[in-house]
Design a protein around this motif. Structure first.
Motif, PDB file in Angstrom:
ATOM      1  N   CYS A 267      15.334  12.469  13.168  1.00 51.83           N
ATOM      2  CA  CYS A 267      14.562  13.021  14.274  1.00 51.83           C
ATOM      3  C   CYS A 267      13.232  12.268  14.338  1.00 51.83           C
ATOM      4  CB  CYS A 267      14.322  14.511  14.064  1.00 51.83           C
ATOM      5  SG  CYS A 267      13.419  15.238  15.447  1.00 51.83           S
ATOM      6  N   ALA A 268      12.752  12.017  15.560  1.00 51.76           N
ATOM      7  CA  ALA A 268      11.442  11.373  15.725  1.00 51.76           C
ATOM      8  C   ALA A 268      10.344  12.220  15.107  1.00 51.76           C
ATOM      9  CB  ALA A 268      11.160  11.128  17.199  1.00 51.76           C
TER      10      ALA A 268
ATOM     11  N   TYR B  30       9.612  13.086  23.088  1.00 48.69           N
ATOM     12  CA  TYR B  30      10.081  11.906  22.345  1.00 48.69           C
ATOM     13  C   TYR B  30       9.513  10.600  22.890  1.00 48.69           C
ATOM     14  CZ  TYR B  30      13.150  15.140  19.947  1.00 48.69           C
ATOM     15  OH  TYR B  30      13.643  16.187  19.210  1.00 48.69           O
TER      16      TYR B  30
HETATM   17 MO    MO Z   1      14.900  15.270  17.285  1.00 49.95          MO
END
Ligand code: MO
Ligand code: MTE
Length: 337
Positions: free
Chosen positions: A53-54, A190
């Motif tokens: 995940c970012a 994101y």
């Molecule tokens: Mo994510």
């Protein structure tokens, strides 16, 4: 063990009724594939690839200034072997040649939707799909079994080297388009900004979405706050990974907050250095400083094949969503007197 990140409720999908629709904007042709079609009509290809995940390590950014997002530690990343049909083969079978198709993005849509009917979706630029070619997989297996419901049963797209957010679960539609996915997580989330941009002045259209992630490394052992067994040396273990298939060429370790460094030993991933999609485990036993006064800060940092390195502190990379948190990993530990 594999972390789970679902923005919407997990959809329940009957494998017998499952359909993957492949289409191109402006074309009247549309192909529907069943789960059996994906399994029977295409070669099965597997790839070992992490999903990160970012927001991995977001909790370190929170120590500087509040951010919006789940307070992840350093475990919003996991590694698995994925198997399924190649995106390229599926597109070919539906009459689309990825090399020549007149489109700028590939949009992936999931079956999970919010109460207003908006589903999760993401896209990648067509050039990225061309570069990755056979490595993008429409996976129906995770570690040799059906993908569990939380991770996208029955089909999920695996895009190695790319941020978790684009690896759409419960995949039910692929669209070739001139435009990116219009979904919230592609357009208004994101993305990375500098630390003087906050919610009052952010313009989400000013930067592109995150795709490839930057070089990352984390100390898993010892844990922060733990008391070491020895007062002369410490054994440190952890993971490293970088986006875009860039392998890890070096992990550096320090037991004095980054003044002096030692090289960690890397465990080979069995993947070529320029197509490394799995994480690299590393380990090192290094001397503790003599003047430790009962406490030391152990640190790791990695370099990838492009010799990209991690920033030395999190202040400089703080951003309003707490993404791309990849500063030197600093772990305070106690030394027995
Ligand atoms: Mo994510
Ligand atoms: N796909 C769908 N359909 N819905 C989602 O909420 N979350 C994304 C991605 N794919 C998501 C999705 C995000 S933000 C991440 S980090 C990864 O899935 C997490 O994958 P995992 O739950 O298998 O670890």
């Amino acid at each position: 063990m594999f972390f789970v990140r679902n923005h919407l409720p997990v959809p329940v999908i009957d494998p017998k009724k499952y359909q993957l629709t492949v289409t191109k904007v402006g074309s009247t042709k549309q192909v529907n594939l069943s789960l059996e079609d994906l399994k029977r009509k295409f070669n099965k290809k597997s790839v070992v690839s992490i999903v990160q995940c970012a927001g991995n390590r977001r909790s370190e950014m929170v120590t500087i200034k509040p951010v919006k997002g789940l307070n992840w530690g350093a475990a919003a990343i996991s590694n698995a072997s994925w198997a399924g049909a190649c995106l390229d083969d599926v597109l070919k079978r539906t009459g689309i040649d990825i090399e020549t198709v007149d489109a700028k993005h590939i949009i992936f849509d999931g079956a999970d939707a919010d109460p207003t009917g908006h589903n999760y979706g993401a896209s990648i630029p067509i050039e990225m799909a061309r570069l990755l070619k056979k490595d993008i997989i429409l996976a129906y297996e995770m570690n040799g079994k059906d993908i569990p419901p939380d991770h996208g049963y029955p089909v999920r797209v695996i895009i190695p080297g790319v941020v978790g957010a684009r690896q759409v679960k419960w995949l039910n539609k692929i669209t070739l388009s001139d435009k990116e996915s219009t979904c919230h997580w592609q357009q208004k989330d994101y993305k990375g900004f500098h630390s003087s941009i906050d919610w009052h002045n952010v313009d989400f259209t000013s930067v592109p979405p995150i795709y490839e992630l930057p070089v990352q490394s984390v100390i898993c052992e010892p844990e922060a706050g733990s008391v070491l067994e020895d007062d002369e040396e410490v054994t440190i273990k952890g993971y490293a990974w970088s986006g875009g298939g860039r392998g890890i060429v070096r992990v550096d370790l320090s037991a004095d907050g980054g003044k002096t460094w030692h090289s960690a030993e890397l465990s080979p991933t069995e993947q070529p250095l320029y197509k490394t999609y799995a994480w690299t485990f590393w380990e090192g036993t290094i001397p503790l400083p003599k003047d430790h006064k009962g406490e030391v800060e152990i640190v790791c940092k990695a370099a990838d094949t492009a010799y990209n390195v991690q920033p030395d502190n999190v202040e400089g990379i703080w951003n309003l969503r707490g993404v791309l948190s990849n500063a030197w990993h600093r772990v305070p530990v106690k030394v027995p007197k």
